[in-house]
Motif scaffolding. Structure first.
Motif, PDB file in Angstrom:
ATOM      1  N   VAL A 188      51.264  58.149  42.131  1.00 11.93           N
ATOM      2  CA  VAL A 188      51.399  58.778  43.451  1.00 11.93           C
ATOM      3  C   VAL A 188      50.233  59.742  43.715  1.00 11.93           C
ATOM      4  CG1 VAL A 188      52.856  60.218  44.938  1.00 11.93           C
ATOM      5  CG2 VAL A 188      53.911  58.501  43.471  1.00 11.93           C
ATOM      6  N   LEU A 189      49.843  60.520  42.691  1.00 12.46           N
ATOM      7  CA  LEU A 189      48.721  61.456  42.868  1.00 12.46           C
ATOM      8  C   LEU A 189      47.423  60.708  43.179  1.00 12.46           C
ATOM      9  CD1 LEU A 189      49.543  63.975  39.987  1.00 12.46           C
ATOM     10  CD2 LEU A 189      49.370  64.581  42.414  1.00 12.46           C
ATOM     11  N   ASN A 190      47.200  59.580  42.497  1.00 14.91           N
ATOM     12  CA  ASN A 190      46.005  58.766  42.793  1.00 14.91           C
ATOM     13  C   ASN A 190      46.067  58.212  44.215  1.00 14.91           C
ATOM     14  OD1 ASN A 190      44.337  58.912  40.461  1.00 14.91           O
ATOM     15  ND2 ASN A 190      45.787  57.620  39.365  1.00 14.91           N
ATOM     16  N   ASP A 191      47.281  57.843  44.604  1.00  9.02           N
ATOM     17  CA  ASP A 191      47.472  57.336  45.957  1.00  9.02           C
ATOM     18  C   ASP A 191      47.196  58.427  47.001  1.00  9.02           C
ATOM     19  OD1 ASP A 191      48.198  55.118  47.561  1.00  9.02           O
ATOM     20  OD2 ASP A 191      50.076  56.166  48.043  1.00  9.02           O
ATOM     21  N   PHE A 192      47.629  59.670  46.709  1.00  8.62           N
ATOM     22  CA  PHE A 192      47.340  60.797  47.609  1.00  8.62           C
ATOM     23  C   PHE A 192      45.821  60.958  47.774  1.00  8.62           C
ATOM     24  CE2 PHE A 192      51.494  63.466  46.797  1.00  8.62           C
ATOM     25  CZ  PHE A 192      52.194  62.598  47.612  1.00  8.62           C
ATOM     26  N   GLU A 193      45.086  60.852  46.646  1.00 11.59           N
ATOM     27  CA  GLU A 193      43.615  60.983  46.708  1.00 11.59           C
ATOM     28  C   GLU A 193      43.030  59.887  47.601  1.00 11.59           C
ATOM     29  OE1 GLU A 193      41.826  63.410  45.753  1.00 11.59           O
ATOM     30  OE2 GLU A 193      43.037  64.474  44.274  1.00 11.59           O
ATOM     31  N   ALA A 194      43.547  58.680  47.462  1.00 13.05           N
ATOM     32  CA  ALA A 194      43.047  57.561  48.272  1.00 13.05           C
ATOM     33  C   ALA A 194      43.355  57.789  49.755  1.00 13.05           C
ATOM     34  CB  ALA A 194      43.666  56.248  47.796  1.00 13.05           C
ATOM     35  N   ARG A 195      44.568  58.313  50.033  1.00 11.09           N
ATOM     36  CA  ARG A 195      44.950  58.589  51.422  1.00 11.09           C
ATOM     37  C   ARG A 195      44.049  59.676  52.020  1.00 11.09           C
ATOM     38  NH1 ARG A 195      51.475  59.067  50.856  1.00 11.09           N
ATOM     39  NH2 ARG A 195      51.294  60.063  52.891  1.00 11.09           N
ATOM     40  N   LYS A 196      43.751  60.707  51.205  1.00  9.67           N
ATOM     41  CA  LYS A 196      42.867  61.788  51.666  1.00  9.67           C
ATOM     42  C   LYS A 196      41.468  61.229  51.953  1.00  9.67           C
ATOM     43  CE  LYS A 196      40.955  66.275  50.311  1.00  9.67           C
ATOM     44  NZ  LYS A 196      39.534  65.957  50.113  1.00  9.67           N
ATOM     45  N   ALA A 197      40.985  60.367  51.043  1.00  2.00           N
ATOM     46  CA  ALA A 197      39.644  59.782  51.211  1.00  2.00           C
ATOM     47  C   ALA A 197      39.548  58.979  52.507  1.00  2.00           C
ATOM     48  CB  ALA A 197      39.306  58.901  50.013  1.00  2.00           C
ATOM     49  N   LYS A 198      40.702  58.429  52.936  1.00  2.00           N
ATOM     50  CA  LYS A 198      40.702  57.668  54.197  1.00  2.00           C
ATOM     51  C   LYS A 198      40.855  58.569  55.411  1.00  2.00           C
ATOM     52  CE  LYS A 198      42.549  53.227  52.689  1.00  2.00           C
ATOM     53  NZ  LYS A 198      43.873  52.647  52.454  1.00  2.00           N
ATOM     54  N   GLY A 199      40.952  59.889  55.168  1.00  2.00           N
ATOM     55  CA  GLY A 199      40.969  60.828  56.288  1.00  2.00           C
ATOM     56  C   GLY A 199      42.328  61.412  56.622  1.00  2.00           C
ATOM     57  N   GLU A 200      43.358  61.082  55.818  1.00  2.00           N
ATOM     58  CA  GLU A 200      44.692  61.626  56.128  1.00  2.00           C
ATOM     59  C   GLU A 200      44.753  63.122  55.807  1.00  2.00           C
ATOM     60  OE1 GLU A 200      47.927  59.140  54.627  1.00  2.00           O
ATOM     61  OE2 GLU A 200      49.261  60.882  54.698  1.00  2.00           O
ATOM     62  N   ASP A 201      45.487  63.869  56.654  1.00  2.00           N
ATOM     63  CA  ASP A 201      45.676  65.303  56.469  1.00  2.00           C
ATOM     64  C   ASP A 201      46.512  65.568  55.205  1.00  2.00           C
ATOM     65  OD1 ASP A 201      45.981  67.988  56.830  1.00  2.00           O
ATOM     66  OD2 ASP A 201      47.298  67.856  58.585  1.00  2.00           O
ATOM     67  N   VAL A 202      46.046  66.471  54.334  1.00  2.00           N
ATOM     68  CA  VAL A 202      46.741  66.725  53.064  1.00  2.00           C
ATOM     69  C   VAL A 202      48.040  67.513  53.278  1.00  2.00           C
ATOM     70  CG1 VAL A 202      46.558  67.838  50.801  1.00  2.00           C
ATOM     71  CG2 VAL A 202      44.584  66.667  51.755  1.00  2.00           C
ATOM     72  N   MET A 203      48.021  68.405  54.263  1.00  2.00           N
ATOM     73  CA  MET A 203      49.135  69.336  54.467  1.00  2.00           C
ATOM     74  C   MET A 203      50.514  68.653  54.483  1.00  2.00           C
ATOM     75  SD  MET A 203      48.919  72.477  54.413  1.00  2.00           S
ATOM     76  CE  MET A 203      49.925  73.916  54.589  1.00  2.00           C
ATOM     77  N   PRO A 204      50.735  67.647  55.329  1.00  2.00           N
ATOM     78  CA  PRO A 204      52.073  67.055  55.356  1.00  2.00           C
ATOM     79  C   PRO A 204      52.233  65.860  54.401  1.00  2.00           C
ATOM     80  CG  PRO A 204      50.800  66.263  57.230  1.00  2.00           C
ATOM     81  CD  PRO A 204      49.863  67.096  56.380  1.00  2.00           C
ATOM     82  N   MET A 205      51.219  65.585  53.594  1.00  2.00           N
ATOM     83  CA  MET A 205      51.223  64.360  52.786  1.00  2.00           C
ATOM     84  C   MET A 205      52.362  64.348  51.764  1.00  2.00           C
ATOM     85  SD  MET A 205      47.972  62.843  50.728  1.00  2.00           S
ATOM     86  CE  MET A 205      46.837  62.750  52.098  1.00  2.00           C
TER      87      MET A 205
END
Ligand code: HEC
Length: 189
Positions: A103-120
Motif C-alpha cells: 500500500v505504501l508503494n502504491d501511495f508513492e505511485a499515486r503521488k508520482a501521478k499527481g494525486e494529493d497526499v493529504m486525503p490519500m
C-alpha cells in the motif's frame, strides 16, 4: 414463470447483500478516518506544545512515548489495532508488513501521478488463515514542523539524541510534502 420469479428474487437478495457488505466497508472506512484524525490531532497538539516549551529535543520523547501511548489507548477504545508505519521507519517496530509495504508503494505511485497526499487512503478486506480483517491506511504528508526531526538539516543536538535512541533510524532526508508514512488500522470482522 416460477423459475424466472425465483431467479429474480435470488439476484435481488444477492445484490442487496453485496450492497449491505459494501456499505459496511464504507462505514468502517469512515470510522477509521475519524480515529486517524483524532490520533493526528492529539499527536500534533502534544508535539507543538513540547516544541514550544523546549524545542525539538524536548519533543523527541513525545514521539517516542506519547505516539505509541496514543495508539495504544485508541486501539483499546475501539478494539482495533492502530499504529503508524513507513517505508523508512525510525523505530524498527513500526516497519510495515507485506500488505502495508504494498500500500505504501502504491501511495508513492499515486503521488508520482499527481494525486494529493493529504486525503490519500486505501482500504481492503484481507483474508489470512481463513480470517477476514478490514485494513485501512491513510498517508501522512511531511509538514514544516516534521522537518526538524525528519528533514535533511537537523540540529546536531537533535540528531545526536535521535541516533542514540534509534541507531537504525531511516526516517531522515524528507522534504516538505513527501509521504512520511501512514496510519494503519486493522479491524477484526
Ligand atoms: C521532535 C522530533 C520529531 C518531530 C518534530 C516529528 N517526529 Fe516523527 N518521529 C519522531 C520519533 C522519535 C519517532 C519514533 C517514534 C517511535 O518510537 O515509535 C517518529 C516516528 C514517526 C512515524 C512512525 C514511523 C517511524 O518512522 O517510526 C511517523 C509516521 C512520523 N514520525 C511522522 C511525523 C510527522 C508527519 C511529523 C510532523 C507532523 C513528525 N513525525 C514530526 C520524532 C519526530
Amino acid at each position: 414463470m416460477l423459475k424466472i420469479i425465483s431467479s429474480i428474487i435470488i439476484s435481488a437478495l444477492f445484490i442487496s447483500t453485496a450492497y449491505a457488505a459494501d456499505n459496511d466497508l464504507k462505514q468502517r472506512a469512515q470510522e477509521s478516518k475519524k480515529v486517524v484524525k483524532e490520533f493526528m490531532q492529539q499527536l500534533k497538539g502534544e508535539l507543538q506544545s513540547a516544541i514550544k516549551a523546549g524545542g525539538p529535543i524536548n519533543a523527541i520523547d513525545v514521539c517516542k512515548i506519547k505516539a505509541p501511548a496514543i495508539a495504544e489507548s485508541l486501539s483499546g477504545k475501539h478494539g482495533w489495532d492502530i499504529g503508524r508505519t513507513s517505508l523508512k521507519p525510525r523505530n524498527p517496530s513500526n516497519a510495515p508488513d507485506t500488505w502495508e509495504t504494498k500500500v505504501l508503494n502504491d501511495f508513492e505511485a499515486r503521488k508520482a501521478k499527481g494525486e494529493d497526499v493529504m486525503p490519500m487512503a486505501h482500504y481492503e478486506v484481507v483474508e489470512s488463515n481463513g480470517e477476514k480483517t478490514f485494513r485501512f491506511m491513510k498517508a501522512i504528508p511531511t509538514g514544516e514542523v516534521c522537518l526538524k526531526c525528519h528533514g535533511s538539516d537537523i540540529d546536531p543536538k537533535v540528531k545526536a539524541k535521535l541516533q542514540e535512541a534509534y541507531p537504525e533510524d531511516k526516517a531522515t532526508g524528507y522534504k516538505l510534502g513527501d509521504i512520511r508514512g501512514a496510519f494503519t488500522i486493522s479491524q477484526p470482522m
